[in-house]
Design a protein around this motif. Structure first.
Motif, PDB file in Angstrom:
ATOM      1  N   LEU A 174      -6.029  -8.159  -5.579  1.00  0.00           N
ATOM      2  CA  LEU A 174      -7.318  -7.498  -5.799  1.00  0.00           C
ATOM      3  C   LEU A 174      -7.828  -6.837  -4.518  1.00  0.00           C
ATOM      4  O   LEU A 174      -8.346  -5.717  -4.553  1.00  0.00           O
ATOM      5  CB  LEU A 174      -8.341  -8.503  -6.339  1.00  0.00           C
ATOM      6  N   ARG A 175      -7.637  -7.489  -3.393  1.00  0.00           N
ATOM      7  CA  ARG A 175      -8.049  -6.930  -2.105  1.00  0.00           C
ATOM      8  C   ARG A 175      -7.266  -5.644  -1.802  1.00  0.00           C
ATOM      9  O   ARG A 175      -7.831  -4.648  -1.379  1.00  0.00           O
ATOM     10  CB  ARG A 175      -7.844  -7.974  -1.007  1.00  0.00           C
ATOM     11  N   LEU A 176      -5.964  -5.671  -2.047  1.00  0.00           N
ATOM     12  CA  LEU A 176      -5.135  -4.481  -1.838  1.00  0.00           C
ATOM     13  C   LEU A 176      -5.632  -3.328  -2.702  1.00  0.00           C
ATOM     14  O   LEU A 176      -5.827  -2.212  -2.214  1.00  0.00           O
ATOM     15  CB  LEU A 176      -3.666  -4.790  -2.172  1.00  0.00           C
ATOM     16  N   ILE A 196      -4.275  11.947 -14.089  1.00  0.00           N
ATOM     17  CA  ILE A 196      -5.604  12.334 -13.601  1.00  0.00           C
ATOM     18  C   ILE A 196      -6.421  11.120 -13.148  1.00  0.00           C
ATOM     19  O   ILE A 196      -7.449  11.259 -12.511  1.00  0.00           O
ATOM     20  CB  ILE A 196      -6.384  13.136 -14.659  1.00  0.00           C
ATOM     21  N   ARG A 197      -5.946   9.937 -13.512  1.00  0.00           N
ATOM     22  CA  ARG A 197      -6.559   8.687 -13.061  1.00  0.00           C
ATOM     23  C   ARG A 197      -5.468   7.633 -13.080  1.00  0.00           C
ATOM     24  O   ARG A 197      -4.425   7.820 -13.698  1.00  0.00           O
ATOM     25  CB  ARG A 197      -7.736   8.284 -13.938  1.00  0.00           C
ATOM     26  N   TYR A 198      -5.750   6.520 -12.390  1.00  0.00           N
ATOM     27  CA  TYR A 198      -4.802   5.411 -12.330  1.00  0.00           C
ATOM     28  C   TYR A 198      -5.489   4.146 -12.816  1.00  0.00           C
ATOM     29  O   TYR A 198      -6.666   3.932 -12.546  1.00  0.00           O
ATOM     30  CB  TYR A 198      -4.299   5.188 -10.902  1.00  0.00           C
ATOM     31  N   ARG A 199      -4.731   3.313 -13.505  1.00  0.00           N
ATOM     32  CA  ARG A 199      -5.256   2.044 -14.006  1.00  0.00           C
ATOM     33  C   ARG A 199      -4.203   0.960 -13.756  1.00  0.00           C
ATOM     34  O   ARG A 199      -3.011   1.197 -13.946  1.00  0.00           O
ATOM     35  CB  ARG A 199      -5.548   2.147 -15.496  1.00  0.00           C
ATOM     36  N   LEU A 200      -4.666  -0.203 -13.357  1.00  0.00           N
ATOM     37  CA  LEU A 200      -3.780  -1.350 -13.205  1.00  0.00           C
ATOM     38  C   LEU A 200      -4.551  -2.612 -13.516  1.00  0.00           C
ATOM     39  O   LEU A 200      -5.783  -2.585 -13.637  1.00  0.00           O
ATOM     40  CB  LEU A 200      -3.166  -1.388 -11.801  1.00  0.00           C
ATOM     41  N   VAL A 201      -3.839  -3.697 -13.703  1.00  0.00           N
ATOM     42  CA  VAL A 201      -4.480  -4.982 -13.991  1.00  0.00           C
ATOM     43  C   VAL A 201      -3.968  -6.029 -13.020  1.00  0.00           C
ATOM     44  O   VAL A 201      -2.857  -5.924 -12.499  1.00  0.00           O
ATOM     45  CB  VAL A 201      -4.253  -5.448 -15.446  1.00  0.00           C
ATOM     46  N   SER A 202      -4.807  -7.022 -12.800  1.00  0.00           N
ATOM     47  CA  SER A 202      -4.452  -8.134 -11.926  1.00  0.00           C
ATOM     48  C   SER A 202      -5.125  -9.387 -12.451  1.00  0.00           C
ATOM     49  O   SER A 202      -6.202  -9.320 -13.045  1.00  0.00           O
ATOM     50  CB  SER A 202      -4.935  -7.858 -10.497  1.00  0.00           C
ATOM     51  N   GLY A 203      -4.492 -10.509 -12.222  1.00  0.00           N
ATOM     52  CA  GLY A 203      -5.108 -11.775 -12.575  1.00  0.00           C
ATOM     53  C   GLY A 203      -6.342 -12.019 -11.720  1.00  0.00           C
ATOM     54  O   GLY A 203      -6.406 -11.612 -10.558  1.00  0.00           O
ATOM     55  N   HIS A 204      -7.328 -12.684 -12.283  1.00  0.00           N
ATOM     56  CA  HIS A 204      -8.613 -12.880 -11.601  1.00  0.00           C
ATOM     57  C   HIS A 204      -8.501 -13.760 -10.356  1.00  0.00           C
ATOM     58  O   HIS A 204      -9.353 -13.682  -9.470  1.00  0.00           O
ATOM     59  CB  HIS A 204      -9.651 -13.450 -12.576  1.00  0.00           C
ATOM     60  N   TYR A 248      -9.543   1.398  -5.800  1.00  0.00           N
ATOM     61  CA  TYR A 248      -9.688   0.962  -7.189  1.00  0.00           C
ATOM     62  C   TYR A 248     -10.972   0.167  -7.356  1.00  0.00           C
ATOM     63  O   TYR A 248     -11.354  -0.585  -6.464  1.00  0.00           O
ATOM     64  CB  TYR A 248      -8.496   0.093  -7.605  1.00  0.00           C
ATOM     65  N   VAL A 249     -11.615   0.344  -8.512  1.00  0.00           N
ATOM     66  CA  VAL A 249     -12.829  -0.412  -8.820  1.00  0.00           C
ATOM     67  C   VAL A 249     -12.642  -1.121 -10.159  1.00  0.00           C
ATOM     68  O   VAL A 249     -12.033  -0.572 -11.078  1.00  0.00           O
ATOM     69  CB  VAL A 249     -14.085   0.496  -8.863  1.00  0.00           C
ATOM     70  N   GLY A 289       0.818  -1.214   0.000  1.00  0.00           N
ATOM     71  CA  GLY A 289       0.000   0.000   0.000  1.00  0.00           C
ATOM     72  C   GLY A 289       0.848   1.258   0.000  1.00  0.00           C
ATOM     73  O   GLY A 289       0.527   2.242  -0.676  1.00  0.00           O
ATOM     74  N   ARG A 290       1.948   1.235   0.752  1.00  0.00           N
ATOM     75  CA  ARG A 290       2.853   2.394   0.767  1.00  0.00           C
ATOM     76  C   ARG A 290       3.481   2.615  -0.602  1.00  0.00           C
ATOM     77  O   ARG A 290       3.612   3.753  -1.062  1.00  0.00           O
ATOM     78  CB  ARG A 290       3.947   2.206   1.817  1.00  0.00           C
ATOM     79  N   LEU A 291       3.875   1.533  -1.260  1.00  0.00           N
ATOM     80  CA  LEU A 291       4.440   1.663  -2.604  1.00  0.00           C
ATOM     81  C   LEU A 291       3.402   2.177  -3.594  1.00  0.00           C
ATOM     82  O   LEU A 291       3.696   3.038  -4.434  1.00  0.00           O
ATOM     83  CB  LEU A 291       4.990   0.316  -3.077  1.00  0.00           C
TER      84      LEU A 291
END
Length: 171
Positions: free
Chosen positions: A129-131, A115-123, A137-138, A98-100
């Motif tokens: 995903l919890r972090l 102006i916005r942030y986007r990231l991807v994670s495996g399902h 993030y939604v 979370g700090r990173l």
């Protein structure tokens, strides 16, 4: 007294430690999806050095040891793309991820006008995903990359600077 973890911009001298840590950390993901050919496990030192020169890379250090890292870039529409958030297994579950994440978001906004942030994670990467959900993030989409892997795209808006968007009333 123990050494505390510090977070700062990565340097070229951090490249080898980041690559070794990335290889260690992505073993869990590779096992989860039964795919050991994923890019973080096959990335070369030369490719990582190029990312250090082009993007925003933040590391967490415990003394001289790199124990975490994250990378980000900002595209033409102001979207900060965050990738490869890694934390040494012995340092996980202590808030370092979370700090990173906060640090790279702050730098992308301040230095590159995100102006916005986007990231991807495996399902199946529930911890990741919890972090991300815990940091606002939604999910905005899911894409099937392989028969074993769906990636979830998550986004959040960057906080507006104080006073941004306010209209000044004329008397």
């Amino acid at each position: 007294m123990g050494t505390s973890v510090t977070i700062s911009a990565a340097t070229d001298q951090d490249a080898e430690q980041i690559l070794k840590l990335q290889y260690l950390c992505y073993q869990q993901e590779a096992a989860l999806y039964d795919d050991y050919g994923i890019e973080p496990l096959t990335q070369t030192l030369q490719a990582l050095r190029a990312e250090l020169g082009e993007g925003c890379v933040v590391v967490a250090r415990l003394g001289e040891e790199v124990v975490g890292a994250v990378r980000g870039t900002v595209d033409g529409d102001g979207t900060g793309r965050i990738a490869k958030l890694i934390v040494h297994p012995r340092m996980q579950r202590h808030g370092l991820g979370g700090r990173l994440l906060d640090a790279v978001e702050g730098r992308l906004a301040a230095e590159r006008s995100a102006i916005r942030y986007r990231l991807v994670s495996g399902h199946r990467s529930e911890g990741n995903l919890r972090l991300y959900r815990g940091h606002g993030y939604v999910p905005v989409g899911t894409e099937q990359l392989t028969p074993r892997l769906n990636v979830v795209t998550l986004e959040k808006e960057a906080p507006q600077p104080a006073g941004a968007g306010e209209l000044v009333a004329q008397a």
